[in-house]
Write a protein that holds these residues in place. Structure first.
Motif, PDB file in Angstrom:
ATOM      1  N   ASP A  80       0.799  -1.227   0.000  1.00 44.79           N
ATOM      2  CA  ASP A  80       0.000   0.000   0.000  1.00 44.79           C
ATOM      3  C   ASP A  80       0.831   1.276   0.000  1.00 44.79           C
ATOM      4  O   ASP A  80       0.540   2.209  -0.744  1.00 44.79           O
ATOM      5  CB  ASP A  80      -0.943   0.002   1.210  1.00 44.79           C
ATOM      6  N   GLU A  81       1.889   1.330   0.810  1.00 44.13           N
ATOM      7  CA  GLU A  81       2.617   2.587   0.972  1.00 44.13           C
ATOM      8  C   GLU A  81       3.137   3.131  -0.348  1.00 44.13           C
ATOM      9  O   GLU A  81       2.970   4.311  -0.657  1.00 44.13           O
ATOM     10  CB  GLU A  81       3.787   2.406   1.946  1.00 44.13           C
ATOM     11  N   ASP A  82       3.786   2.292  -1.147  1.00 44.94           N
ATOM     12  CA  ASP A  82       4.364   2.738  -2.418  1.00 44.94           C
ATOM     13  C   ASP A  82       3.556   2.274  -3.624  1.00 44.94           C
ATOM     14  O   ASP A  82       4.049   2.309  -4.751  1.00 44.94           O
ATOM     15  CB  ASP A  82       5.808   2.247  -2.538  1.00 44.94           C
ATOM     16  N   ASP A  83       2.321   1.834  -3.396  1.00 47.35           N
ATOM     17  CA  ASP A  83       1.434   1.396  -4.475  1.00 47.35           C
ATOM     18  C   ASP A  83       2.125   0.356  -5.361  1.00 47.35           C
ATOM     19  O   ASP A  83       2.218   0.509  -6.577  1.00 47.35           O
ATOM     20  CB  ASP A  83       0.980   2.595  -5.318  1.00 47.35           C
ATOM     21  N   LEU A  84       2.625  -0.686  -4.734  1.00 48.50           N
ATOM     22  CA  LEU A  84       3.324  -1.740  -5.463  1.00 48.50           C
ATOM     23  C   LEU A  84       2.341  -2.671  -6.161  1.00 48.50           C
ATOM     24  O   LEU A  84       1.193  -2.805  -5.740  1.00 48.50           O
ATOM     25  CB  LEU A  84       4.199  -2.545  -4.504  1.00 48.50           C
ATOM     26  N   SER A  85       2.808  -3.308  -7.204  1.00 46.33           N
ATOM     27  CA  SER A  85       2.028  -4.338  -7.882  1.00 46.33           C
ATOM     28  C   SER A  85       2.301  -5.690  -7.238  1.00 46.33           C
ATOM     29  O   SER A  85       3.401  -5.941  -6.738  1.00 46.33           O
ATOM     30  CB  SER A  85       2.380  -4.408  -9.371  1.00 46.33           C
ATOM     31  N   ILE A  86       1.308  -6.546  -7.259  1.00 47.23           N
ATOM     32  CA  ILE A  86       1.413  -7.875  -6.672  1.00 47.23           C
ATOM     33  C   ILE A  86       1.402  -8.922  -7.789  1.00 47.23           C
ATOM     34  O   ILE A  86       0.573  -8.858  -8.696  1.00 47.23           O
ATOM     35  CB  ILE A  86       0.251  -8.118  -5.692  1.00 47.23           C
ATOM     36  N   VAL A  87       2.333  -9.850  -7.711  1.00 46.64           N
ATOM     37  CA  VAL A  87       2.381 -10.974  -8.649  1.00 46.64           C
ATOM     38  C   VAL A  87       2.333 -12.256  -7.825  1.00 46.64           C
ATOM     39  O   VAL A  87       3.186 -12.479  -6.955  1.00 46.64           O
ATOM     40  CB  VAL A  87       3.644 -10.949  -9.524  1.00 46.64           C
ATOM     41  N   LEU A  88       1.334 -13.082  -8.088  1.00 52.24           N
ATOM     42  CA  LEU A  88       1.170 -14.352  -7.380  1.00 52.24           C
ATOM     43  C   LEU A  88       1.940 -15.431  -8.126  1.00 52.24           C
ATOM     44  O   LEU A  88       1.627 -15.737  -9.279  1.00 52.24           O
ATOM     45  CB  LEU A  88      -0.313 -14.711  -7.294  1.00 52.24           C
ATOM     46  N   LEU A  89       2.949 -15.993  -7.482  1.00 55.25           N
ATOM     47  CA  LEU A  89       3.842 -16.957  -8.117  1.00 55.25           C
ATOM     48  C   LEU A  89       3.670 -18.332  -7.477  1.00 55.25           C
ATOM     49  O   LEU A  89       3.617 -18.455  -6.256  1.00 55.25           O
ATOM     50  CB  LEU A  89       5.299 -16.489  -7.945  1.00 55.25           C
ATOM     51  N   HIS A  90       3.562 -19.359  -8.308  1.00 54.35           N
ATOM     52  CA  HIS A  90       3.543 -20.717  -7.778  1.00 54.35           C
ATOM     53  C   HIS A  90       4.327 -21.633  -8.707  1.00 54.35           C
ATOM     54  O   HIS A  90       4.653 -21.265  -9.841  1.00 54.35           O
ATOM     55  CB  HIS A  90       2.110 -21.228  -7.573  1.00 54.35           C
ATOM     56  N   SER A  91       4.653 -22.807  -8.215  1.00 54.42           N
ATOM     57  CA  SER A  91       5.483 -23.736  -8.975  1.00 54.42           C
ATOM     58  C   SER A  91       4.640 -24.723  -9.754  1.00 54.42           C
ATOM     59  O   SER A  91       3.496 -25.020  -9.400  1.00 54.42           O
ATOM     60  CB  SER A  91       6.415 -24.498  -8.017  1.00 54.42           C
ATOM     61  N   HIS A  92       5.229 -25.237 -10.834  1.00 55.03           N
ATOM     62  CA  HIS A  92       4.673 -26.343 -11.608  1.00 55.03           C
ATOM     63  C   HIS A  92       5.689 -27.480 -11.584  1.00 55.03           C
ATOM     64  O   HIS A  92       6.512 -27.618 -12.498  1.00 55.03           O
ATOM     65  CB  HIS A  92       4.388 -25.903 -13.048  1.00 55.03           C
ATOM     66  N   PRO A  93       5.665 -28.308 -10.550  1.00 54.71           N
ATOM     67  CA  PRO A  93       6.639 -29.418 -10.471  1.00 54.71           C
ATOM     68  C   PRO A  93       6.525 -30.394 -11.629  1.00 54.71           C
ATOM     69  O   PRO A  93       7.491 -31.085 -11.957  1.00 54.71           O
ATOM     70  CB  PRO A  93       6.294 -30.106  -9.147  1.00 54.71           C
ATOM     71  N   CYS A  94       5.353 -30.419 -12.250  1.00 52.48           N
ATOM     72  CA  CYS A  94       5.157 -31.339 -13.375  1.00 52.48           C
ATOM     73  C   CYS A  94       5.895 -30.890 -14.627  1.00 52.48           C
ATOM     74  O   CYS A  94       6.009 -31.644 -15.594  1.00 52.48           O
ATOM     75  CB  CYS A  94       3.668 -31.477 -13.669  1.00 52.48           C
ATOM     76  N   GLY A  95       6.380 -29.637 -14.633  1.00 55.02           N
ATOM     77  CA  GLY A  95       7.143 -29.135 -15.768  1.00 55.02           C
ATOM     78  C   GLY A  95       6.329 -28.398 -16.796  1.00 55.02           C
ATOM     79  O   GLY A  95       6.876 -27.944 -17.812  1.00 55.02           O
ATOM     80  N   LEU A  96       5.012 -28.247 -16.583  1.00 60.67           N
ATOM     81  CA  LEU A  96       4.160 -27.538 -17.535  1.00 60.67           C
ATOM     82  C   LEU A  96       4.534 -26.066 -17.555  1.00 60.67           C
ATOM     83  O   LEU A  96       4.370 -25.355 -16.564  1.00 60.67           O
ATOM     84  CB  LEU A  96       2.692 -27.700 -17.141  1.00 60.67           C
ATOM     85  N   PHE A  97       5.033 -25.572 -18.712  1.00 62.84           N
ATOM     86  CA  PHE A  97       5.465 -24.178 -18.810  1.00 62.84           C
ATOM     87  C   PHE A  97       4.370 -23.329 -19.461  1.00 62.84           C
ATOM     88  O   PHE A  97       4.600 -22.601 -20.417  1.00 62.84           O
ATOM     89  CB  PHE A  97       6.770 -24.068 -19.590  1.00 62.84           C
TER      90      PHE A  97
END
Length: 465
Positions: A80-97
């Motif tokens: 909130d303070e610097d109005d940052l953008s949020i990126v939700l990151l998760h893994s794909h252990p199966c290798g699907l790119f």
């Protein structure tokens, strides 16, 4: 073609995220990236911080993941303070790119909440995103606008001792199974997607710009306020007597020369010193920064930019120290230096390429020439090692070393790891070359990392005047 959108991380950030996302159990894991937005040539998201979602707070399977909304709320508070953008990151252990149908459904539910969590005190448009990482570390991302429509991120870049580029395969067909080979056509193809900014296009800078254009960079920015003069025709490539007589801007002469042999390049001329806010904001969009200035003040600005905009920085300098004895002046050495700085590593300031004393001396030399001369004479300021108006042969040697350092980082070919080559110094008088490791420099805390355009610009109030 130049990437219109990018997500940039430092190598330590990437390594920490990869360790968390792939703990070895074959199950998905999650993290939240907090990113500064830089809108210059397109949009760049710079990872300033991240939150690792604990495994215990998730329901994890090999192709399924849910986690508590408490961590998203925490991320929104931090952003909130610097109005940052949020990126939700998760893994794909199966290798699907690529993003799965489950990922699409999840974003459709979560993104409206992310946008709704933005404080009403912030004006202007924002963007947020989601991303996936596969086990070898490649990341693919997409950004959502306020209407919850997404667009793929063209490039995810990771900068450390080596430079890593992960391209959106839907827009950019893979160049090879692995990274392109140095000096190959594939290298040139990838460079056509990248942008470089050359700060200072005189003795070394004109040669660096020439080489960057000929090896294939698709976008080249040239920053210099100065004009061609008769006295510097001996060391500026592609300059002419007519240019000097007309007192043409150096950036215009170099840009015109590049366009004579490249029809597939975009050249941007910025006729200003790098200490100007407009020049800094324009240069912030570049993927790579080359500092070819002859002033410590200019180097300080480039150093701060490297941190603020997460830009790998290549700084080149030459000196010809001279001593005067009863027999007259004699050359002590002929020296070239190349420093490579990655955002989050040791800075030029950490390495004493410039110091508070040298910056003060430089300022005094401009503001009060008589007083500066007196202080040097009295021994209060060092005056023995000045940037020399060196001949083109020395400039060629140093500029080539600078560009080769970039190639070695982006397309590794050296037998030794790049971490051992943070600095290269060559002595033509002694016929020697010395290297300094990144680990050999003390590193101070860097509060300006991924600062972006936060005011005051680069943390310098003078740039807000």
């Amino acid at each position: 073609m130049i990437a219109r959108s990018s997500l940039v991380l430092t190598a330590p950030q990437h390594a920490s995220l990869k360790r968390h996302l792939f703990p070895g159990d074959g199950k998905e894991a999650a993290a939240v990236l907090l990113c500064t937005r830089v809108e210059a040539a397109g949009i760049k998201l710079l990872v300033r911080d991240f939150i690792l979602v604990p495994y215990a707070a998730c329901e994890r399977e090999s192709n399924f993941l849910t986690w508590s909304g408490d961590y998203l709320e925490n991320a929104l508070d931090l952003a909130d303070e610097d109005d940052l953008s949020i990126v939700l990151l998760h893994s794909h252990p199966c290798g699907l790119f690529e993003f799965s149908l489950a990922d699409d459904r999840s974003d459709a539910q979560v993104m409206p909440a992310v946008f709704a969590g933005r404080s009403k005190r912030h004006i202007g448009e924002s963007c947020h995103g989601s991303a996936i990482m596969v086990e070898h570390g490649a990341i693919r991302a997409r950004l959502y606008d306020v209407n919850h429509r997404f667009s793929p991120v063209d490039l995810v870049a990771v900068y450390g001792d080596d430079l890593h580029y992960f391209w959106n395969p839907d827009r950019y067909p893979p160049l090879a199974v692995r990274r392109p080979l140095a000096f190959s056509d594939a290298m040139r193809t990838e460079l056509s997607r990248l942008s470089a900014c050359v700060v200072g296009v005189s003795g070394t800078g004109s040669i660096v710009a020439e080489q960057l254009a000929r090896i294939g960079f698709g976008n080249i920015m040239l920053v210099d306020f100065d004009r061609i003069e008769l006295k510097n025709l001996n060391r500026i490539l592609n300059s002419s007597i007519a240019d000097a007589e007309a007192r043409r801007l150096k950036v215009e002469v170099i840009a015109e020369a590049i366009l004579r042999y490249r029809c597939d390049v975009r050249v941007t001329s910025i006729p200003s010193g790098i200490g100007c806010a407009d020049a800094i904001k324009a240069a912030a969009g570049a993927d790579v920064l080359f500092s070819c200035v002859d002033s410590d003040g200019g180097r300080q600005i480039c150093d701060l930019m490297s941190s603020a905009f997460l830009q790998p920085l290549f700084d080149v300098g030459v000196t010809i120290p001279v001593q005067t004895t009863g027999a007259g002046p004699s050359i002590l050495d002929v020296v070239g230096r190349v420093d490579y700085v990655w955002p989050g590593g040791s800075t030029l300031g950490d390495r004493k390429v410039f110091t508070p004393a040298s910056l003060a001396a430089e300022y005094l030399a401009r503001a009060d020439v008589a007083s500066h001369s007196a202080r040097v004479k009295e021994g209060y300021m060092p005056g023995s090692l000045e940037e020399a108006p060196s001949v083109i042969s020395l400039n060629m040697r140093a500029a080539s070393a600078c560009v080769m350092e970039f190639i070695a980082r982006a397309y590794p070919f050296r037998h030794d790891p790049n971490v051992q080559r943070a600095r290269t110094v060559f002595s033509l008088a002694a016929c020697e070359e010395e290297y300094s490791s990144e680990d050999g420099f003390s590193k101070t805390a860097n509060d300006g990392l991924a600062r972006g355009f936060k005011r005051p610009l680069l943390g310098l109030p003078i740039l807000e005047d």
